[in-house]
Design a protein around this motif. Structure first.
Motif, PDB file in Angstrom:
ATOM      1  N   MET A   1      33.909  22.123  38.310  1.00 20.34           N
ATOM      2  CA  MET A   1      34.163  22.733  37.002  1.00 20.34           C
ATOM      3  C   MET A   1      33.357  22.078  35.889  1.00 20.34           C
ATOM      4  O   MET A   1      33.260  22.619  34.780  1.00 20.34           O
ATOM      5  CB  MET A   1      35.661  22.687  36.691  1.00 20.34           C
ATOM      6  CG  MET A   1      36.480  23.627  37.561  1.00 20.34           C
ATOM      7  SD  MET A   1      38.229  23.723  37.096  1.00 20.34           S
ATOM      8  CE  MET A   1      38.807  22.091  37.613  1.00 20.34           C
ATOM      9  N   ASP A   2      32.748  20.930  36.180  1.00 14.22           N
ATOM     10  CA  ASP A   2      31.935  20.229  35.184  1.00 14.22           C
ATOM     11  C   ASP A   2      30.501  20.754  35.134  1.00 14.22           C
ATOM     12  O   ASP A   2      29.684  20.254  34.364  1.00 14.22           O
ATOM     13  CB  ASP A   2      31.931  18.720  35.494  1.00 14.22           C
ATOM     14  CG  ASP A   2      31.513  17.885  34.292  1.00 14.22           C
ATOM     15  OD1 ASP A   2      31.855  18.271  33.153  1.00 14.22           O
ATOM     16  OD2 ASP A   2      30.836  16.864  34.490  1.00 14.22           O
ATOM     17  N   THR A   3      30.175  21.748  35.956  1.00 17.97           N
ATOM     18  CA  THR A   3      28.827  22.333  35.954  1.00 17.97           C
ATOM     19  C   THR A   3      28.739  23.433  34.892  1.00 17.97           C
ATOM     20  O   THR A   3      29.750  23.849  34.324  1.00 17.97           O
ATOM     21  CB  THR A   3      28.469  22.903  37.334  1.00 17.97           C
ATOM     22  OG1 THR A   3      29.437  23.913  37.692  1.00 17.97           O
ATOM     23  CG2 THR A   3      28.490  21.802  38.397  1.00 17.97           C
ATOM     24  N   THR A   4      27.524  23.928  34.660  1.00 20.34           N
ATOM     25  CA  THR A   4      27.328  24.890  33.578  1.00 20.34           C
ATOM     26  C   THR A   4      27.137  26.303  34.108  1.00 20.34           C
ATOM     27  O   THR A   4      26.544  26.512  35.174  1.00 20.34           O
ATOM     28  CB  THR A   4      26.105  24.520  32.722  1.00 20.34           C
ATOM     29  OG1 THR A   4      24.914  24.647  33.508  1.00 20.34           O
ATOM     30  CG2 THR A   4      26.218  23.098  32.196  1.00 20.34           C
TER      31      THR A   4
ATOM     32  N   GLY B   1      29.196  33.693  37.289  1.00 19.92           N
ATOM     33  CA  GLY B   1      29.340  32.546  36.403  1.00 19.92           C
ATOM     34  C   GLY B   1      30.394  31.542  36.796  1.00 19.92           C
ATOM     35  O   GLY B   1      30.618  30.559  36.097  1.00 19.92           O
ATOM     36  N   ALA B   2      31.067  31.754  37.939  1.00 24.35           N
ATOM     37  CA  ALA B   2      32.154  30.864  38.335  1.00 24.35           C
ATOM     38  C   ALA B   2      31.628  29.595  39.000  1.00 24.35           C
ATOM     39  O   ALA B   2      30.688  29.647  39.784  1.00 24.35           O
ATOM     40  CB  ALA B   2      33.093  31.588  39.297  1.00 24.35           C
ATOM     41  N   PRO B   3      32.254  28.439  38.729  1.00 22.74           N
ATOM     42  CA  PRO B   3      31.943  27.241  39.505  1.00 22.74           C
ATOM     43  C   PRO B   3      32.522  27.368  40.900  1.00 22.74           C
ATOM     44  O   PRO B   3      33.569  28.015  41.093  1.00 22.74           O
ATOM     45  CB  PRO B   3      32.629  26.116  38.719  1.00 22.74           C
ATOM     46  CG  PRO B   3      33.752  26.788  38.014  1.00 22.74           C
ATOM     47  CD  PRO B   3      33.291  28.192  37.718  1.00 22.74           C
TER      48      PRO B   3
ATOM     49  N   LEU C   1      37.831  28.294  38.809  1.00 22.72           N
ATOM     50  CA  LEU C   1      37.172  27.695  39.972  1.00 22.72           C
ATOM     51  C   LEU C   1      37.343  28.615  41.176  1.00 22.72           C
ATOM     52  O   LEU C   1      38.460  29.031  41.483  1.00 22.72           O
ATOM     53  CB  LEU C   1      37.789  26.327  40.287  1.00 22.72           C
ATOM     54  CG  LEU C   1      37.281  25.605  41.535  1.00 22.72           C
ATOM     55  CD1 LEU C   1      35.833  25.155  41.342  1.00 22.72           C
ATOM     56  CD2 LEU C   1      38.169  24.411  41.864  1.00 22.72           C
ATOM     57  N   TYR C   2      36.244  28.902  41.848  1.00 23.15           N
ATOM     58  CA  TYR C   2      36.302  29.642  43.109  1.00 23.15           C
ATOM     59  C   TYR C   2      36.208  28.635  44.250  1.00 23.15           C
ATOM     60  O   TYR C   2      35.291  27.801  44.288  1.00 23.15           O
ATOM     61  CB  TYR C   2      35.161  30.654  43.196  1.00 23.15           C
ATOM     62  CG  TYR C   2      35.130  31.403  44.514  1.00 23.15           C
ATOM     63  CD1 TYR C   2      36.131  32.314  44.833  1.00 23.15           C
ATOM     64  CD2 TYR C   2      34.114  31.195  45.438  1.00 23.15           C
ATOM     65  CE1 TYR C   2      36.121  32.994  46.038  1.00 23.15           C
ATOM     66  CE2 TYR C   2      34.093  31.883  46.640  1.00 23.15           C
ATOM     67  CZ  TYR C   2      35.100  32.774  46.941  1.00 23.15           C
ATOM     68  OH  TYR C   2      35.084  33.444  48.139  1.00 23.15           O
TER      69      TYR C   2
ATOM     70  N   TRP D   1      34.929  41.216  41.006  1.00 22.17           N
ATOM     71  CA  TRP D   1      33.936  40.619  40.119  1.00 22.17           C
ATOM     72  C   TRP D   1      34.574  40.181  38.798  1.00 22.17           C
ATOM     73  O   TRP D   1      34.161  39.179  38.208  1.00 22.17           O
ATOM     74  CB  TRP D   1      32.786  41.599  39.899  1.00 22.17           C
ATOM     75  CG  TRP D   1      32.057  41.896  41.190  1.00 22.17           C
ATOM     76  CD1 TRP D   1      32.169  41.210  42.371  1.00 22.17           C
ATOM     77  CD2 TRP D   1      31.141  42.963  41.446  1.00 22.17           C
ATOM     78  NE1 TRP D   1      31.367  41.775  43.346  1.00 22.17           N
ATOM     79  CE2 TRP D   1      30.718  42.845  42.808  1.00 22.17           C
ATOM     80  CE3 TRP D   1      30.617  43.994  40.675  1.00 22.17           C
ATOM     81  CZ2 TRP D   1      29.812  43.722  43.391  1.00 22.17           C
ATOM     82  CZ3 TRP D   1      29.710  44.873  41.257  1.00 22.17           C
ATOM     83  CH2 TRP D   1      29.304  44.737  42.599  1.00 22.17           C
ATOM     84  N   ALA D   2      35.604  40.897  38.336  1.00 22.52           N
ATOM     85  CA  ALA D   2      36.343  40.478  37.146  1.00 22.52           C
ATOM     86  C   ALA D   2      37.114  39.186  37.424  1.00 22.52           C
ATOM     87  O   ALA D   2      37.209  38.310  36.560  1.00 22.52           O
ATOM     88  CB  ALA D   2      37.298  41.586  36.707  1.00 22.52           C
ATOM     89  N   LEU D   3      37.653  39.060  38.636  1.00 21.30           N
ATOM     90  CA  LEU D   3      38.346  37.821  39.007  1.00 21.30           C
ATOM     91  C   LEU D   3      37.382  36.643  39.020  1.00 21.30           C
ATOM     92  O   LEU D   3      37.715  35.543  38.544  1.00 21.30           O
ATOM     93  CB  LEU D   3      38.999  37.973  40.386  1.00 21.30           C
ATOM     94  CG  LEU D   3      40.219  38.882  40.457  1.00 21.30           C
ATOM     95  CD1 LEU D   3      40.590  39.174  41.914  1.00 21.30           C
ATOM     96  CD2 LEU D   3      41.408  38.243  39.733  1.00 21.30           C
ATOM     97  N   TYR D   4      36.177  36.848  39.562  1.00 21.02           N
ATOM     98  CA  TYR D   4      35.163  35.793  39.521  1.00 21.02           C
ATOM     99  C   TYR D   4      34.908  35.358  38.081  1.00 21.02           C
ATOM    100  O   TYR D   4      34.758  34.168  37.783  1.00 21.02           O
ATOM    101  CB  TYR D   4      33.831  36.302  40.100  1.00 21.02           C
ATOM    102  CG  TYR D   4      33.755  36.505  41.595  1.00 21.02           C
ATOM    103  CD1 TYR D   4      34.414  35.666  42.498  1.00 21.02           C
ATOM    104  CD2 TYR D   4      32.969  37.543  42.114  1.00 21.02           C
ATOM    105  CE1 TYR D   4      34.294  35.865  43.871  1.00 21.02           C
ATOM    106  CE2 TYR D   4      32.839  37.738  43.482  1.00 21.02           C
ATOM    107  CZ  TYR D   4      33.509  36.904  44.358  1.00 21.02           C
ATOM    108  OH  TYR D   4      33.380  37.094  45.708  1.00 21.02           O
ATOM    109  N   GLN D   5      34.795  36.334  37.176  1.00 19.14           N
ATOM    110  CA  GLN D   5      34.478  36.021  35.783  1.00 19.14           C
ATOM    111  C   GLN D   5      35.612  35.290  35.083  1.00 19.14           C
ATOM    112  O   GLN D   5      35.373  34.519  34.157  1.00 19.14           O
ATOM    113  CB  GLN D   5      34.126  37.301  35.023  1.00 19.14           C
ATOM    114  CG  GLN D   5      32.786  37.911  35.406  1.00 19.14           C
ATOM    115  CD  GLN D   5      32.462  39.167  34.619  1.00 19.14           C
ATOM    116  OE1 GLN D   5      33.357  39.889  34.157  1.00 19.14           O
ATOM    117  NE2 GLN D   5      31.179  39.459  34.453  1.00 19.14           N
TER     118      GLN D   5
END
Length: 365
Positions: free
Chosen positions: A335-338, A295-297, A275-276, A267-271
């Protein structure tokens, strides 16, 4: 009564079975065999005769015995069963079950290597195709016995209709959205060793996280990162490790491995990731939703269940992973998403939402 194929120590279908057990904690449980440790109350979890044989160590060898085994379950006064099925558990029949016995079948997938070998390499060999040809008529006939069906995605719903010729409703599986979003910074929950690993990773990395097995196509995560000009982190474990390490040595960007990450580490890696990337064709795909929850795109496969959770232009992008140019454009679009949109979308797949849908479907039982 709650029914599941077999219980492994971990896995997406086991997580669903656990969630069903949490909804109906007083229900008895039955599976072919149990390979978990302490996950379920051993007094309530009943195993079939296969659990007492060496066949439990080989699903391929046990497979021919499974359909008949599911037809001879002992009935101890049950009048309903909620069945979690990804192979033959939907065949379940309790000896002497009463008239009006209710069956609810939650389908992760009709058996891929029987009905959709193009999605699972285990079904492409000549012996597997011969077994599939023999089992398809039986599998369809059992599926057409009285039951209410739910599918874990519209992708699976369509396959149920084609394979079994029965209708189902869609109930997305539970994702630990609440748990992921309960901590603003998962770095604070890591061990010192895990923090050291996380701190050693380059900024702006592309993350690929899943089991290291062929159909997850983690090699395409490396190719996407090359197209985007970003370093890569691959997190997980599995038999494809050596192959992925070889691909990493040949890559034009740095590739780092985080082997067998804990939940907090993942979960820290996601944060932390920029980009996932998830190229696999999945029945649903829980990890892309986890990434959005953190919160990851997400850049995901345009075919399969990920096309139902990832929203292009809002939480990420969907592509078929064919060309480097497409991968680069997809990465940029994702990556352009919020972050606000990603976090909000993930909540549609929370455990709470799953519990509401299941109880609406099954009722008080």
């Amino acid at each position: 009564m709650l029914v599941h194929e077999w219980v492994a120590q971990s896995g997406g279908s086991e997580n669903v079975f656990q969630a069903l057990h949490d909804i109906y904690p007083d229900a008895d449980l039955v599976c072919l065999w149990n390979d978990s440790t302490g996950r379920f109350d051993e007094g309530r979890l009943k195993q079939t005769w296969l659990s007492r044989t060496p066949l439990r160590r080989s699903k391929a060898l046990a497979l021919p015995f499974m359909p008949a085994t599911w037809r001879r379950l002992a009935n101890e006064g049950y009048d309903w069963a909620l069945i979690s099925s990804h192979l033959f558990a939907h065949h379940a029949h309790f000896v002497g079950q009463p008239a009006g016995f209710r069956r609810y079948v939650y389908v992760h997938t009709p058996a891929r290597y029987i009905w959709n070998p193009e999605l699972d390499g285990r079904g492409t060999s000549l012996p597997a195709r011969a077994v599939a040809a023999a089992l398809k008529p039986l599998d369809r006939r059992r599926a057409q016995e009285p039951a209410s069906y739910a599918a874990n995605s519209a992708f699976v719903q369509a396959r149920i209709r084609e394979a079994w010729r029965v209708e189902s409703q869609v109930i997305f599986p539970p994702v630990e959205v609440e748990a992921i979003q309960a901590v603003d910074d998962w770095r604070t929950r890591l061990t010192d060793a895990e923090q050291e690993v996380l701190d050693s990773l380059p900024e702006g990395f592309v993350l690929g996280a899943s089991r290291f097995i062929p159909y997850k196509r983690l090699d395409l995560v490396i190719k996407t990162a090359e197209a985007a000009g970003r370093p890569v982190v691959l997190a997980g474990k599995g038999p494809e490790l050596e192959s992925l390490q070889a691909a990493a040595r040949d890559a034009s960007v740095p590739v780092h491995f985080v082997l067998a990450p804990s939940g907090p580490m993942l979960w820290a890696l996601y944060q932390q990731t920029a980009l996932y990337v998830f190229p696999a064709i999945e029945d649903f795909g829980i990890m892309p939703v986890e990434a959005m929850a953190a919160g990851a795109p997400v850049l995901a496969q345009s075919v399969g269940g990920t096309a139902e959770s990832v929203v292009p232009g809002r939480t990420g992008a969907l592509i078929p992973f064919v060309s480097p140019a497409e991968m680069a454009a997809g990465a940029e679009a994702a990556m352009d998403t919020t972050r606000v949109e990603r976090v909000s979308r993930a909540q549609d797949f929370s455990r709470r939402r799953f519990e509401e849908r299941i109880t609406d479907w099954v009722g008080a039982a």
